[in-house]
Design a protein around this motif. Structure first.
Motif, mmCIF file in Angstrom:
data_model
loop_
_atom_site.group_PDB
_atom_site.id
_atom_site.type_symbol
_atom_site.label_atom_id
_atom_site.label_comp_id
_atom_site.label_asym_id
_atom_site.label_seq_id
_atom_site.Cartn_x
_atom_site.Cartn_y
_atom_site.Cartn_z
ATOM 1 N N GLU A 20 0.841 -1.200 0.000
ATOM 2 C CA GLU A 20 0.000 0.000 0.000
ATOM 3 C C GLU A 20 0.867 1.236 0.000
ATOM 4 N N THR A 21 0.420 2.264 -0.683
ATOM 5 C CA THR A 21 1.070 3.558 -0.666
ATOM 6 C C THR A 21 -0.009 4.633 -0.709
ATOM 7 N N VAL A 54 -12.011 -8.768 2.308
ATOM 8 C CA VAL A 54 -10.672 -8.653 1.733
ATOM 9 C C VAL A 54 -10.511 -9.664 0.599
ATOM 10 N N VAL A 55 -9.569 -9.349 -0.300
ATOM 11 C CA VAL A 55 -9.334 -10.193 -1.479
ATOM 12 C C VAL A 55 -7.878 -10.612 -1.500
ATOM 13 N N GLY A 56 -7.623 -11.873 -1.808
ATOM 14 C CA GLY A 56 -6.253 -12.355 -1.971
ATOM 15 C C GLY A 56 -5.438 -12.229 -0.696
ATOM 16 N N ASN A 57 -4.249 -11.652 -0.822
ATOM 17 C CA ASN A 57 -3.345 -11.510 0.310
ATOM 18 C C ASN A 57 -3.515 -10.168 1.026
ATOM 19 N N ASP A 58 -4.567 -9.478 0.742
ATOM 20 C CA ASP A 58 -4.837 -8.192 1.383
ATOM 21 C C ASP A 58 -5.063 -8.401 2.877
ATOM 22 N N SER A 59 -4.380 -7.609 3.700
ATOM 23 C CA SER A 59 -4.542 -7.705 5.152
ATOM 24 C C SER A 59 -5.802 -7.009 5.640
ATOM 25 N N GLY A 60 -6.406 -6.181 4.798
ATOM 26 C CA GLY A 60 -7.602 -5.449 5.184
ATOM 27 C C GLY A 60 -7.335 -4.183 5.967
ATOM 28 N N VAL A 61 -6.061 -3.837 6.175
ATOM 29 C CA VAL A 61 -5.706 -2.660 6.958
ATOM 30 C C VAL A 61 -6.141 -1.388 6.231
ATOM 31 N N GLN A 62 -6.743 -0.474 6.983
ATOM 32 C CA GLN A 62 -7.136 0.826 6.450
ATOM 33 C C GLN A 62 -6.321 1.903 7.154
ATOM 34 N N TRP A 64 -7.626 -1.040 16.304
ATOM 35 C CA TRP A 64 -7.210 0.253 15.781
ATOM 36 C C TRP A 64 -6.005 0.762 16.583
ATOM 37 N N ALA A 65 -5.216 1.602 15.934
ATOM 38 C CA ALA A 65 -4.048 2.186 16.599
ATOM 39 C C ALA A 65 -3.770 3.551 16.002
ATOM 40 N N GLU A 98 -0.997 8.898 12.102
ATOM 41 C CA GLU A 98 -1.598 7.945 11.163
ATOM 42 C C GLU A 98 -2.540 7.040 11.941
ATOM 43 N N LEU A 99 -3.779 6.984 11.494
ATOM 44 C CA LEU A 99 -4.793 6.149 12.117
ATOM 45 C C LEU A 99 -4.883 4.835 11.343
ATOM 46 N N VAL A 100 -4.579 3.728 12.009
ATOM 47 C CA VAL A 100 -4.556 2.405 11.381
ATOM 48 C C VAL A 100 -5.719 1.584 11.930
ATOM 49 N N ILE A 101 -6.540 1.051 11.033
ATOM 50 C CA ILE A 101 -7.723 0.288 11.432
ATOM 51 C C ILE A 101 -7.687 -1.078 10.751
#
Length: 270
Positions: free
Chosen positions: A75-76, A127-135, A158-159, A197-200
Motif C-alpha cells: 500500500e502507498t 478482503v481479497v487475496g493476500n490483502d490484510s484489510g488494513v485501512q 485500531w491504533a 496515522e490512524l490504522v484500522i
C-alpha cells in the motif's frame, strides 16, 4: 462506447480488476488504468496480489506514488491535485504474463481533532487475496488532551501512530460483551497536538459493506470506582485540599471553644 474513467474525488472507494497483458520497456507484464481527480485530496492505493508492483503517474509522466508487493499486499498513499492519473500495474517476475490483479483506490481521510474530540466514518469490506484489510487515514490534532476511543465495529483493532512509528493510542472490540462498556471506565490516552496515522484492521469475514464509526471523546471525569493509578500531580493536589479542609476545621473548633473564655491572662506588676 468507451469505459468511463472513475473520478477519485467523488468516490470513497473503487477498484480496478484486470489482467497484466501488455509488455513495458523492461519486458514486464503490465496493465494501465486511468482515473481522474477533480479536487485536491489524499488517496490510498493498495495492491492485493503478491509479486506485483504499482506506480501512480501524473499527466507529466512523473511518478507520484509507488509500492511493491512481494509476499503480501502493498500500500502507498499520495496527495493529488486535479488532473488525470495513470495506474501502472506490473509483474515483478519476468515471464509471468496475463496475471490477474486487484487494485483498491480509497480516500485517505484527514480527520481533525479539537478539544472535544473527533469522529471518523469508514466502511469495512471483504478482503481479497493476500490483502490484510488494513485501512489507513490521517488524524490531525489541533487541540490535544485526554481522550477515550470508541469503535462501533465488532472484532476490530485500531491504533494511532506518531510520525516516528510509536503507538500513542490503541484499542479493539475483540470482546463484543465489552462493547457497551461505560465510557468513563474505558482507558484514556493523552494525545498531543500534531499529525498521526490512524490504522484500522476490520474483520476479514465481512459480508458486503458495513459502515462503522470511530469516535474520540474527551475524558472529562472519572468514575467513582475507577481503580486506575493516580497521577503524582493529582495526588499532591488531593492531599493539599485535604490539609486545607483539616486546618479550616481546626480553626473553626478553636474559635468556638474560646469564645466564652479569655484566651490571654494579663498580670499587673506592682
Amino acid at each position: 462506447m468507451g469505459v468511463a474513467i472513475p473520478n477519485a474525488s467523488t468516490m470513497n472507494w473503487f477498484q480496478f480488476r484486470g489482467i497484466t497483458n501488455e509488455l513495458d520497456s523492461n519486458l514486464a507484464s503490465t496493465d494501465y488504468r486511468q482515473f481522474t481527480v477533480s479536487k485536491t485530496g489524499e488517496f490510498n492505493f493498495k495492491i492485493a496480489d503478491i509479486n506485483t508492483n504499482i506506480k501512480i503517474v501524473d499527466q507529466n509522466n512523473k511518478v507520484v506514488a509507488e509500492a511493491k508487493a512481494k509476499n503480501e499486499s502493498a500500500e502507498t498513499s499520495a496527495k493529488l491535485g486535479p488532473g488525470t492519473y495513470t495506474a501502472v500495474i506490473s509483474q515483478a517476475v519476468r515471464g509471468v504474463n496475463e496475471r490477474e490483479y486487484t487494485l483498491d483506490i480509497t480516500e485517505r481521510q484527514n480527520i481533525m481533532m479539537v478539544g472535544t474530540g473527533a469522529q471518523m466514518k469508514g466502511i469495512a469490506r471483504a478482503v481479497v487475496g493476500n490483502d490484510s484489510g488494513v485501512q489507513k487515514h490521517t488524524l490531525t490534532v489541533a487541540q490535544g488532551g485526554e481522550f477515550v476511543g470508541n469503535m462501533s465495529l465488532p472484532y476490530t483493532r485500531w491504533a494511532l501512530m506518531s510520525k516516528e512509528g510509536k503507538v500513542v493510542a490503541s484499542g479493539d472490540t475483540m470482546d463484543p460483551a465489552k462493547s457497551g462498556q461505560d465510557m468513563l471506565k474505558k482507558p484514556s490516552f493523552k494525545i498531543d497536538p500534531g499529525q498521526y496515522e490512524l490504522v484500522i484492521v476490520p474483520p476479514k469475514n465481512v459480508v458486503g459493506e458495513i459502515p462503522y464509526q470511530l469516535n474520540f471523546i474527551q475524558k472529562v471525569a472519572k468514575s467513582p470506582d475507577d481503580t486506575s493509578e493516580e497521577r503524582p500531580f493529582d495526588k499532591i493536589m488531593r492531599e493539599r485540599e485535604a490539609r486545607l479542609k483539616q486546618w479550616a476545621a481546626q480553626d473553626a473548633a478553636k474559635s468556638s471553644s474560646t469564645s466564652k473564655t479569655t484566651p490571654y491572662k494579663m498580670s499587673l506588676l506592682a
